[in-house]
Design an enzyme around this catalytic site. Structure first.
Site, PDB file in Angstrom:
ATOM      1  CG  ASP A 206      -1.779   1.014   1.425  1.00  0.00           C
ATOM      2  OD1 ASP A 206      -2.471   1.680   0.198  1.00  0.00           O
ATOM      3  OD2 ASP A 206      -1.990   1.391   2.433  1.00  0.00           O
ATOM      4  CD  GLU A 450      -0.505  -6.049   7.271  1.00  0.00           C
ATOM      5  OE1 GLU A 450      -1.097  -6.104   6.207  1.00  0.00           O
ATOM      6  OE2 GLU A 450      -1.020  -5.444   8.254  1.00  0.00           O
ATOM      7  CE1 TYR A 503      -4.539   0.505  10.074  1.00  0.00           C
ATOM      8  CE2 TYR A 503      -3.713  -1.873   9.624  1.00  0.00           C
ATOM      9  CZ  TYR A 503      -3.653  -0.352   9.714  1.00  0.00           C
ATOM     10  OH  TYR A 503      -2.256   0.055   9.445  1.00  0.00           O
ATOM     11  CD  GLU A 539       0.892  -1.374   9.712  1.00  0.00           C
ATOM     12  OE1 GLU A 539      -0.261  -1.399   9.220  1.00  0.00           O
ATOM     13  OE2 GLU A 539       1.779  -1.923   8.981  1.00  0.00           O
TER      14      GLU A 539
HETATM   15  C1  BDP Z   1      -1.581  -2.406   6.751  1.00  0.00           C
HETATM   16  C2  BDP Z   1      -0.212  -2.416   5.875  1.00  0.00           C
HETATM   17  C3  BDP Z   1       0.125  -1.115   5.523  1.00  0.00           C
HETATM   18  C4  BDP Z   1      -1.231  -0.354   4.938  1.00  0.00           C
HETATM   19  C5  BDP Z   1      -2.174  -0.231   6.052  1.00  0.00           C
HETATM   20  C6  BDP Z   1      -3.404   0.284   5.677  1.00  0.00           C
HETATM   21  O1  BDP Z   1       0.789  -3.136   6.676  1.00  0.00           O
HETATM   22  O2  BDP Z   1       1.089  -1.108   4.772  1.00  0.00           O
HETATM   23  O3  BDP Z   1      -0.566   1.179   4.611  1.00  0.00           O
HETATM   24  O4  BDP Z   1      -2.420  -1.657   6.340  1.00  0.00           O
HETATM   25  O5  BDP Z   1      -4.159  -0.165   4.988  1.00  0.00           O
HETATM   26  O6  BDP Z   1      -2.368  -3.655   6.676  1.00  0.00           O
HETATM   27  O7  BDP Z   1      -3.571   1.793   5.864  1.00  0.00           O
END
Ligand code: BDP
Length: 651
Positions: A206, A450, A503, A539
């Site tokens: 991404d 990932e 997330y 993250e």
């Molecule tokens: C995570 C990835 C990262 C993405 C992020 C996203 O590690 O590179 O930019 O998601 O979706 O899973 O913002």
């Protein structure tokens, strides 16, 4: 107590190191010294993209043989910079294939006439595959866009009456299932929909696949017998700092080596001779992370002097390496720096900015470090590839702890787990460890982000990769960053620290912040119960368009980003008392990605905009990080000297 594997490598590390299994072959950062000169080749280069159908016209017509302007029109291209965003040409922005760079360099007379001088061409980063010619002669090839490479060009520049040399670099940004990061080329053959020969580059990561000469290009000199590499490894025995060093010399067999370790005042605190030894520093100043100690980031200087006997007489080579004395260890539930629990409160970054793309830029770099310190961040991960060496040097100097990640991002195809891919990944880890092994700021290697670590071949792949990385550097823990299900993750048994991305209420349960606490708690408990290893929330975050406001919060508003973070923090505050050892926000700043209906001019999960202006979440995190710093600093003495003006640091 050190836990199982950690204890093993802590014990075996120095042994392997002393037995000479340490990495050989140097890529010392080029530094000026009484015996070494530098010439930067940054600035405007001539440039041409090969738009021919097979992208191979440059090779067929041998564009490297004569000045580039003679084989067709050229553009001015700044170096360092990505080529994509500096122009006004849509086709060049998304170009896939070979581009050609060229630059004429004038050399000091001594470099071309003194045969005892070695002249080296060094390229900080060329993304992705590069071939280099000097005066039309092939001198180097390199795969991988994030690590430096070099070529000894002495013979070429010293063979004729020329006082200049023409450097040509052909760079191909094509990614395949076996490159790092991997990608695929999709050829569209339906001529009712696409023009003949149409293809696109697909990627599974991404961020925009910026390309070009991203980091400084330079020429430097050494004597013909020279210090090729230095490896230091530090430990602490009560108040005494121990610096084990190993020096590799090339180009001659008859030489002496002397080393001196200087403190920050320039006073010699230890001396040694020979290619290998241990320096003892009584009452050593340890290298501490930012905000953890009143004098963080203490750096000694290791001065190495080589004296070689050559046919022409005695010559010397000097190289000075910054050295931080510190230890790193991992227990079942802690990450220890200098024996004290360390909590990562920081960010994930990208090398990314307007116009220059991934091009190295000092003003941007200094701004980013000022923002990190303003924020009270003590760490970042080099998501998702190795950053410029100058970045690592500033981390050493400011005490910003680094999880140093390889470009192993987007490994999701079975093909990308083949032996060919594994072999390349092992080589990349070698290059990375060789480059960054001496940085005290680097406390852990991350071999990937990932990956599809639930696929069958992933078990063998990560077992091999992690074991290899530990053999290269037994002094640091190794991880990879996962978003797999805890039960299905075939790589997790081999890592020292679990780094997990999630997330909640973003990529699922959209808008439902009320589920975050439960889901995050479950996540931590599952991973810890299964592996009994410390965990970093590597993250978490939410896309936010700066200036969008909505209360009650809706997705993409600044209020939603803050609200989501607060929910995470409630759980992190409980679990950091148990086994969670860090939190890294995704992301430090907004960054460019491929175009897609899910991305509004790039990824907007930054707490700063791409122009480095704060969103509301930056202030929220700042308050949190300074609070965390207050709670976790060591010793409990004043840390005032580190406070930026108006910092929320309380004393
Ligand atoms: C995570 C990835 C990262 C993405 C992020 C996203 O590690 O590179 O930019 O998601 O979706 O899973 O913002």
């Amino acid at each position: 107590m050190l836990r199982g594997p950690a204890a093993v490598w802590a014990a075996l590390g120095p042994l392997l190191w002393a037995c000479g299994l340490a990495l050989r072959g140097g890529m010392l950062y080029p530094r000026e010294s009484p015996s070494r000169e530098l010439k930067e080749l940054n600035g405007l280069w001539s440039f041409r993209a090969d738009f021919s159908e097979n992208r191979r016209q440059g090779f067929e017509q041998q564009w490297y043989r004569t000045p580039l302007r003679e084989s067709g029109p050229t553009l001015d291209m700044p170096v360092p910079s990505s080529f994509n965003d500096v122009g006004q040409d849509r086709q060049l922005r998304s170009f896939v294939g070979w581009v050609w760079y060229e630059r004429e360099a004038t050399l000091p007379q001594r470099w071309t006439q003194d045969l005892g001088t070695r002249v080296v061409l060094r390229i900080g980063s060329a993304h992705y595959y590069a071939i280099v010619w000097v005066n039309g002669v092939h001198v180097a090839e390199h795969e991988g866009g994030h690590l430096p490479f070099e070529a000894d060009i002495s013979k070429l520049v010293q063979s004729g009456p020329l006082a200049s040399c023409r450097i040509t670099v052909a760079i191909n940004n094509t990614l395949t299932p076996h490159t790092l990061p991997p990608g695929t080329i999709l050829h569209q053959t339906d001529t009712s929909k696409y023009p003949k020969g149409y293809f696109v580059q697909n990627i599974n990561f991404d961020f925009f696949n910026y390309a070009g000469l991203h980091r400084p290009v330079l020429l430097y000199t050494t004597p013909a017998t020279y210090i090729d590499d230095i490896t230091v490894s530090t430990s602490v025995d009560q108040d005494t700092g121990l610096v084990d060093y190993q020096i590799f010399v090339e180009g001659g067999e008859h030489f002496q080596l002397e080393v001196r370790l200087l403190d920050e005042e320039g006073k010699a605190v230890a001396r040694g001779t020979g290619g290998r030894g241990q320096l003892q520093v009584p009452n050593a100043h340890l290298w501490w992370p930012y905000l953890m100690h009143e004098h963080p980031a203490y750096l000694y200087s290791l001065e190495v002097r080589l004296t070689a006997q050559t046919a022409a007489g005695s010559v010397s080579d000097f190289y000075t390496l910054p050295v931080g004395i510190r230890t790193v260890a991992v227990t079942e539930h802690q990450f220890l720096i200098n024996g004290k629990p360390f909590y990562f409160h920081g960010v994930n970054k990208h090398e990314d900015a307007d116009i220059r793309g991934k091009g190295f830029d000092w003003p941007l770099l200094v701004k980013d470090f000022n923002l990190l310190r303003w924020l009270g961040a003590n760490a970042f991960r080099t998501s998702h590839y190795p950053y410029a060496e100058e970045v690592m040097q500033l981390c050493d100097r400011y005490g910003i702890v680094v999880i140093d990640e390889s470009p192993g991002v987007g490994i999701v195809l079975v093909e990308s787990y083949s032996n060919v891919s594994l072999q390349h990944h092992l080589e990349v880890m070698e290059e990375l460890v060789r480059r960054d092994k001496n940085h005290p700021a680097v406390v852990m290697w991350s071999v990937a982000n990932e990956p599809a670590s639930f696929l069958k071949p992933a078990g063998y792949y990560f077992k091999t990769l992690i074991a290899h990385t530990k053999a290269l550097d037994p002094s640091r823990p190794v991880t990879f960053v996962t978003n797999s299900n805890y039960e299905a993750d075939l790589g997790a048994p081999y890592v020292d620290v679990i780094c997990v991305n999630s997330y909640y209420s973003w990529y699922h349960d959209y808008g439902h912040m009320e589920v975050i606490q439960l889901q995050l708690t479950t996540q931590f408990e599952n991973w810890y119960r299964t592996y009994q290893k410390p965990i970093i929330q590597s993250e978490y975050g939410a896309d936010t368009i700066a200036g969008f406001h909505q209360d009650p919060p809706l997705m993409f508003s600044e209020e939603y980003q803050k609200g989501l973070l607060e929910q995470y923090h409630l759980v992190l505050d409980q679990k950091r008392k148990e086994y969670v050892v860090g939190e890294l926000i995704w992301n430090f700043a907004d960054f460019m990605t491929n175009q897609s209906p899910q991305r509004v001019m790039g990824n907007k999960k930054g707490i700063f905009t791409r122009q480095r202006q704060p969103k509301g979440a930056a202030f929220l995190l700042r308050e949190r990080y300074w609070k965390l710093a207050n709670e976790t600093r060591y010793p409990w003495s004043a840390v005032k000297s580190q406070c930026l003006e108006n910092s929320p640091f309380t004393l």
